[in-house]
Design an enzyme around this catalytic site. Structure first.
Site, PDB file in Angstrom:
ATOM      1  N   GLY B  62       0.784  -1.229   0.000  1.00 39.91           N
ATOM      2  CA  GLY B  62       0.000   0.000   0.000  1.00 39.91           C
ATOM      3  C   GLY B  62       0.812   1.274   0.000  1.00 39.91           C
ATOM      4  CB  SER B  63      -0.161   4.586   1.290  1.00 40.78           C
ATOM      5  OG  SER B  63       0.390   5.878   1.289  1.00 40.78           O
ATOM      6  CB  SER B  64       4.690   5.922  -0.951  1.00 44.91           C
ATOM      7  OG  SER B  64       3.831   7.007  -1.269  1.00 44.91           O
TER       8      SER B  64
END
Lengths: 368, 132
Positions: B62-64
């Site tokens: 998922g998100s950075s």
């Protein structure tokens, strides 16, 4: 113990001869390089930085950025930024405390030399790394530029994108190397997909297959390629190929790869995960809307409140064309990174659903 | 007693209870900052508290922005005391570097050791799980 070869100049940076900010940035790059058995650093053309919203990074993140700036951090290449927690005009109506903190974050990044673009689709407005090595954070943009533009980037974290932007280099590993970009599985789509179904396709491949796919029998347009990227972005896949369409799809011999057949029915099952019966507002623009999408949505009639999220340039182009009272065109931010006042939200984006659900919102996936 | 090889990325020696997940986790919104509870429903440790545990995950997803989330967990004193990963990705590595949370590469830990006390040593490059 270090495997990575550093030039004299790079070694001096690592020893702190060029200041503490560069030293920390170099330490991060060297560590990532070592772990991934990179043999050297390579120059990059641009970076895209995530972790901009005050809602996500909070006071801790703001302090970290301020400390870094005070240590003398400066970006040495083009560095664009992801969406902010609120638009510049505060159309969203967030409280004053949040707005002030958000402006502080943007200001610190600006002082470090970032181009404050506040968008997750920097490739619409000039950060367009066709066939170039870059360091992109923001998962959906990473996937889009690798797959569609043939750029070379790993899925950087917010911090590694900052480190890369300071030094102007990144360790040579992962998707910077041709051999790691090969498809591992053939996905043969048996029904003709359209529009938001590409979000479902990406979400399904990411969750159930988990390997770099080459997708056959699909003909996505540019918007649909963006949906596919966003669908995949909640997994750990960072590139896809579409047979006979994306730049690298003809480079590979796919005869012997495992084949998976997919039909619309299987994809529709995904939708069931994101079903709540009613919703207060429709939010569109995860990732940020293209000009074509804005034009299309502005022509439609809605019963509910509708928020359309895009970059500031497209906002300026289209703000006069908003004619319905219940439609708001909003720049700089999005439903995922802003403090929305609604509790139940409809959207076409599986990525938005995934992160909104984690935050406790109810989401309803719609085909629009 | 069992010894498992562990390669340090962010150094430190840690004693604590193991929490083992065979599935990746999204740090951004996947772990609640105020309670340390795992709220990512796609992860099999849903509902568990990571605070002061030695957390094993194969890798993150998922998100950075997940790296800031690791940093925030540390600042709110709800972070794991140590993170073990099979595949160190950019998010976990940079998050642990700025949060100063010990991070090790570990090939695999059998699920039967979930909740067992473990010792992790950077100098000895290993994890020790003693007999009960």
């Amino acid at each position: 113990m270090s495997f990575i070869y550093l030039s004299k100049h790079e070694e001096k940076i690592l020893d702190g001869e060029h200041g503490e900010a560069k030293r920390l940035a170099m330490e991060i790059l060297v560590k990532l390089g070592d772990i991934n058995k990179a043999d050297r650093l390579i120059e990059i053309d641009a970076a895209h930085i995530s972790g901009i919203s005050y809602k996500n990074i909070g006071d801790a993140g703001l302090e970290f950025l301020m400390d870094l700036k005070n240590l003398g951090a400066k970006f040495s290449i083009l560095a664009t930024t992801n969406p902010s927690g609120v638009d510049r005009f505060n159309i969203l109506g967030v409280d004053e405390h949040f707005y002030k903190k958000q402006m502080l974050i943007l200001n610190v990044l600006k002082q470090m030399g970032a181009k404050i673009t506040c968008t997750c689709t920097p490739y619409y407005i000039g950060n367009l790394p066709y066939r170039r090595h870059v360091a992109f954070a923001e998962s959906s943009a990473t996937i889009f530029v690798n797959s569609v533009l043939g750029a070379y980037t790993n899925r950087e974290s917010s911090i590694s994108s900052i480190a890369a932007a300071i030094i102007g280099k990144t360790p040579l590993y992962g998707l910077h190397k041709e051999e790691n970009r090969k498809p591992k599985i053939r996905v043969i789509v048996e029904d003709k997909l359209k529009g938001y179904e590409y979000y479902l396709l990406g979400y399904y491949i990411g969750k159930e297959l988990g390997e770099i796919p080459i997708i056959e029998n699909v003909y996505p347009n540019v918007d649909e390629l963006k949906y596919l990227s966003a669908g995949l972005s909640v997994s750990s896949i960072n590139i896809f190929h579409v047979y006979n369409l994306t730049l690298e799809s003809k480079n590979y011999d796919i005869e012997d790869l495992e084949k998976i057949k997919l039909d619309r029915k299987t994809l529709d099952d995904t939708v069931l995960m994101f079903k709540s019966n009613d919703y207060e507002a429709i939010c569109l623009g995860c990732p940020h809307l293209s000009m074509m999408e804005i034009k299309r949505y502005l022509r439609m009639k809605f019963k509910n409140e509708v928020l359309l999220f895009t970059n500031y340039s497209f906002y300026k182009l289209f703000k006069e064309d908003v004619r319905c009272e219940n439609i708001k065109l909003i720049p700089d931010t999005c439903m995922v990174v802003s403090p929305l006042k609604y509790k139940t939200i409809a959207t076409n984006s599986t990525k938005a659903c995934f992160y909104l659900n984690l935050q406790g919102y109810k989401t309803h996936l719609i085909n629009i | 007693m069992i010894r498992i090889k562990a390669i340090p990325i962010v150094k430190g020696d840690v004693l604590g209870e193991l929490l083992i997940s065979k599935k990746p986790i999204s740090f951004l919104y996947g772990i609640d900052i105020n309670t340390g509870r795992i709220v990512d429903k796609e992860n099999e440790l849903y509902g568990e508290i990571v605070t002061d545990k030695i957390l094993y995950i194969p890798h993150s997803k998922g998100s950075s922005v997940g790296c800031y989330w690791i940093y925030k967990l540390k600042k709110s004193k709800k972070s794991p005391s140590c993170i073990l990963v099979k595949k160190p990705d950019e998010i976990v590595v940079t998050g642990c570097i700025i949060a100063k949370i010990p991070l090790f590469i570990v090939n695999d830990i059998p699920i039967k050791y979930n909740r067992r006390r473990a010792e992790v040593y950077a100098s000895k490059r290993c994890i020790i799980i003693r007999d009960r």
